[in-house]
Design an enzyme around this catalytic site. Structure first.
Site, PDB file in Angstrom:
ATOM      1  N   ARG A  74      45.324  39.778  37.447  1.00  0.00           N
ATOM      2  CA  ARG A  74      44.767  40.112  38.787  1.00  0.00           C
ATOM      3  C   ARG A  74      43.613  41.118  38.712  1.00  0.00           C
ATOM      4  O   ARG A  74      43.464  41.972  39.591  1.00  0.00           O
ATOM      5  CB  ARG A  74      45.850  40.635  39.743  1.00  0.00           C
ATOM      6  CG  ARG A  74      47.018  39.708  39.935  1.00  0.00           C
ATOM      7  CD  ARG A  74      46.647  38.375  40.581  1.00  0.00           C
ATOM      8  NE  ARG A  74      47.755  37.461  40.442  1.00  0.00           N
ATOM      9  CZ  ARG A  74      47.863  36.576  39.426  1.00  0.00           C
ATOM     10  NH1 ARG A  74      46.908  36.445  38.526  1.00  0.00           N
ATOM     11  NH2 ARG A  74      48.914  35.785  39.365  1.00  0.00           N
ATOM     12  N   SER A  89      51.113  38.487  48.227  1.00  0.00           N
ATOM     13  CA  SER A  89      51.893  39.520  47.531  1.00  0.00           C
ATOM     14  C   SER A  89      51.114  40.826  47.572  1.00  0.00           C
ATOM     15  O   SER A  89      49.974  40.883  47.133  1.00  0.00           O
ATOM     16  CB  SER A  89      52.113  39.137  46.072  1.00  0.00           C
ATOM     17  OG  SER A  89      52.826  37.944  46.010  1.00  0.00           O
ATOM     18  N   GLU A  98      48.308  45.026  44.609  1.00  0.00           N
ATOM     19  CA  GLU A  98      47.408  43.936  44.216  1.00  0.00           C
ATOM     20  C   GLU A  98      46.301  43.822  45.266  1.00  0.00           C
ATOM     21  O   GLU A  98      45.151  43.593  44.960  1.00  0.00           O
ATOM     22  CB  GLU A  98      48.202  42.624  44.138  1.00  0.00           C
ATOM     23  CG  GLU A  98      47.335  41.410  43.863  1.00  0.00           C
ATOM     24  CD  GLU A  98      48.154  40.137  43.704  1.00  0.00           C
ATOM     25  OE1 GLU A  98      49.246  40.177  43.126  1.00  0.00           O
ATOM     26  OE2 GLU A  98      47.663  39.086  44.163  1.00  0.00           O
TER      27      GLU A  98
HETATM   28  C1  LIG Z   1      49.688  33.543  51.906  1.00  0.00           C
HETATM   29  C2  LIG Z   1      48.965  34.036  50.684  1.00  0.00           C
HETATM   30  C3  LIG Z   1      49.324  33.577  49.424  1.00  0.00           C
HETATM   31  C4  LIG Z   1      48.651  34.036  48.289  1.00  0.00           C
HETATM   32  N1  LIG Z   1      49.033  33.548  47.057  1.00  0.00           N
HETATM   33  C5  LIG Z   1      48.388  33.984  45.941  1.00  0.00           C
HETATM   34  C6  LIG Z   1      48.764  33.489  44.648  1.00  0.00           C
HETATM   35  O1  LIG Z   1      49.637  32.672  44.495  1.00  0.00           O
HETATM   36  N2  LIG Z   1      48.065  33.968  43.571  1.00  0.00           N
HETATM   37  C7  LIG Z   1      47.065  34.884  43.699  1.00  0.00           C
HETATM   38  O2  LIG Z   1      46.469  35.277  42.665  1.00  0.00           O
HETATM   39  N3  LIG Z   1      46.708  35.362  44.900  1.00  0.00           N
HETATM   40  C8  LIG Z   1      47.329  34.942  46.028  1.00  0.00           C
HETATM   41  N4  LIG Z   1      46.960  35.427  47.238  1.00  0.00           N
HETATM   42  C9  LIG Z   1      45.903  36.453  47.321  1.00  0.00           C
HETATM   43  C10 LIG Z   1      44.485  35.878  47.495  1.00  0.00           C
HETATM   44  O3  LIG Z   1      44.492  34.587  48.068  1.00  0.00           O
HETATM   45  C11 LIG Z   1      43.720  35.823  46.169  1.00  0.00           C
HETATM   46  O4  LIG Z   1      43.648  37.099  45.571  1.00  0.00           O
HETATM   47  C12 LIG Z   1      42.298  35.273  46.343  1.00  0.00           C
HETATM   48  O5  LIG Z   1      41.738  35.090  45.076  1.00  0.00           O
HETATM   49  C13 LIG Z   1      41.394  36.193  47.160  1.00  0.00           C
HETATM   50  O6  LIG Z   1      40.210  35.472  47.495  1.00  0.00           O
HETATM   51  P1  LIG Z   1      39.401  35.764  48.840  1.00  0.00           P
HETATM   52  O7  LIG Z   1      38.226  34.872  48.875  1.00  0.00           O
HETATM   53  O8  LIG Z   1      40.304  35.687  50.014  1.00  0.00           O
HETATM   54  O9  LIG Z   1      38.939  37.243  48.565  1.00  0.00           O
HETATM   55  P2  LIG Z   1      38.853  38.456  49.602  1.00  0.00           P
HETATM   56  O10 LIG Z   1      40.222  38.860  50.023  1.00  0.00           O
HETATM   57  O11 LIG Z   1      37.874  38.145  50.659  1.00  0.00           O
HETATM   58  O12 LIG Z   1      38.246  39.556  48.639  1.00  0.00           O
HETATM   59  C14 LIG Z   1      38.971  40.040  47.515  1.00  0.00           C
HETATM   60  C15 LIG Z   1      38.000  40.846  46.642  1.00  0.00           C
HETATM   61  O13 LIG Z   1      37.070  39.949  46.056  1.00  0.00           O
HETATM   62  C16 LIG Z   1      35.731  40.368  46.332  1.00  0.00           C
HETATM   63  N5  LIG Z   1      34.905  39.161  46.437  1.00  0.00           N
HETATM   64  C17 LIG Z   1      35.094  38.111  47.255  1.00  0.00           C
HETATM   65  N6  LIG Z   1      34.147  37.171  47.027  1.00  0.00           N
HETATM   66  C18 LIG Z   1      33.350  37.649  46.046  1.00  0.00           C
HETATM   67  C19 LIG Z   1      32.193  37.152  45.372  1.00  0.00           C
HETATM   68  N7  LIG Z   1      31.653  35.970  45.677  1.00  0.00           N
HETATM   69  N8  LIG Z   1      31.630  37.924  44.414  1.00  0.00           N
HETATM   70  C20 LIG Z   1      32.143  39.142  44.099  1.00  0.00           C
HETATM   71  N9  LIG Z   1      33.223  39.663  44.709  1.00  0.00           N
HETATM   72  C21 LIG Z   1      33.828  38.921  45.656  1.00  0.00           C
HETATM   73  C22 LIG Z   1      35.838  41.140  47.638  1.00  0.00           C
HETATM   74  O14 LIG Z   1      34.790  42.089  47.767  1.00  0.00           O
HETATM   75  C23 LIG Z   1      37.173  41.834  47.470  1.00  0.00           C
HETATM   76  O15 LIG Z   1      37.046  43.021  46.764  1.00  0.00           O
HETATM   77  C24 LIG Z   1      47.608  34.977  48.411  1.00  0.00           C
HETATM   78  C25 LIG Z   1      47.238  35.442  49.680  1.00  0.00           C
HETATM   79  C26 LIG Z   1      47.900  34.976  50.808  1.00  0.00           C
HETATM   80  C27 LIG Z   1      47.471  35.462  52.161  1.00  0.00           C
END
Ligand SMILES: Cc1cc2nc3c(=O)[nH]c(=O)nc-3n(C[C@H](O)[C@H](O)[C@H](O)COP(=O)(O)OP(=O)(O)OC[C@H]3O[C@@H](n4cnc5c(N)ncnc54)[C@H](O)[C@@H]3O)c2cc1C
Length: 306
Positions: A177, A227, A297
């Protein structure tokens, strides 16, 4: 003309006028449905626009923050000063040979289903992760034994000087992560995944099984950020929280999920302050009962409400 108006005008020179919003409510873009306003919310449509925003931000000393799908972020009630960049218009996915190339605003779920259609195996683990490709690289997202690190070949990023640069997966320090994307100040704009030819029915069976597991175990009916805590070495965060009898505990509208102890849900119009107070309460209780430090996380950013 005040400074805010000047920045607004300049941003409208860089990206299309309709893609610049002022005082945008961020909770509308977040899975938790929490958080205040962004001074500027922009949605570029080309890599060049992103490069120009980065150069402008540096020259004028206006900070920027990337927002993907908002599924791993908690934004404070006072919102975010400066520019929030969201890459939802950069969402193309294509393939060549055994690779899938996805722009960073595409959902990693869509990349996973696209790979299935191409009979390519390797992204099955991502079929239920609700983030963008950019957010998935940033977090080295993973599930059910797979993670981005296993399949990423290389990415294109806009670096902090505004240059478009290719980074090999091995250069991103992908680990549980985490990655070095925040330390480098990179914006991910595109990712190339190296996959293996597979059988459509076999790939689909794995994805169906993972979807069933996810839907039966996670409280997907409420807003959340997934999580909240990383897995502490030698333990499971959810089990520690469950054994601390914290499920169902609430502060304001935030509640430790009764369905999955690792989730905190926004059950009833929570504020970010409720959510953060509950996270801290869980950390304190688990530390007292089991002596284990739960590391978050989920990322918390932004300013407190005045
Ligand atoms: C119901 C649910 C289930 C989930 N299950 C999992 C799972 O099974 N496994 C898991 O690993 N995670 C899980 N997650 C967490 C999440 O989906 C992941 O961490 C995902 O990768 C985050 O992506 P995001 O686009 O939503 O990022 P955001 O939440 O929008 O941003 C996260 C970070 O990434 C940065 N960021 C976003 N885009 C970019 C870019 N293009 N360049 C540079 N930085 C960037 C942002 O600035 C921020 O710091 C879950 C979340 C939810 C709500």
């Amino acid at each position: 003309m005040d400074n805010k108006e000047k920045i607004h005008n300049k941003l409208m020179d860089i990206v299309k006028e309709e893609n610049v919003k002022v005082d945008e409510m961020l909770r509308d873009h977040l899975y938790t449905k929490l958080g205040g306003k962004a001074d500027f919310f922009i949605t570029p449509t080309t890599y060049e626009e992103i490069q120009n925003v980065v150069k402008f931000s540096k020259e004028e000393d206006v900070p920027f923050t990337l927002l993907g799908n908002g599924s791993n972020l908690i934004i404070k009630d006072g919102g975010i000063r400066g520019i929030v960049i969201n890459l939802k218009h950069l969402d193309k996915i294509s393939s060549e040979g055994n690779t899938v190339v996805a722009q960073s605003g595409a959902r990693i779920i869509d990349a996973s289903y696209y790979a299935l259609e191409q009979h390519l195996s390797g992204l099955e683990f991502a079929c239920g992760i609700p983030g963008t490709v950019g957010g998935a690289l940033y977090m080295n997202a993973g599930a059910y034994g797979g993670e981005i690190k296993d399949v990423l070949d290389y990415a294109y990023v806009v670096d902090k000087e505004g240059n478009l640069v290719k980074r090999l997966a091995s250069e991103l320090d992908l680990d549980y992560r985490t990655s070095n994307i925040p330390d480098n100040g990179d914006i991910v704009v595109e990712a190339t995944f190296n996959l293996k030819p597979g059988n459509y029915e076999d790939i689909k069976a794995v994805m169906d099984d993972l979807t069933y597991k996810r839907e039966s175990k996670q409280p997907l009916e409420y807003p959340s950020c997934g999580s909240v805590f990383k897995r502490p070495p030698g333990y499971f965060a959810g089990k520690l929280i469950q054994d601390s009898k914290l499920q169902g505990t609430s502060i304001g509208g935030a509640e430790v999920s009764t369905k999955h102890a690792g989730f905190i849900v926004n059950k009833d119009n929570a504020t970010t302050s409720d959510y953060i107070a509950l996270i801290e309460h869980v950390q304190k209780t688990v530390k007292e009962k089991f002596g284990v430090d739960l590391e978050r996380e989920v990322r918390i950013i932004g300013e407190d409400a005045e």
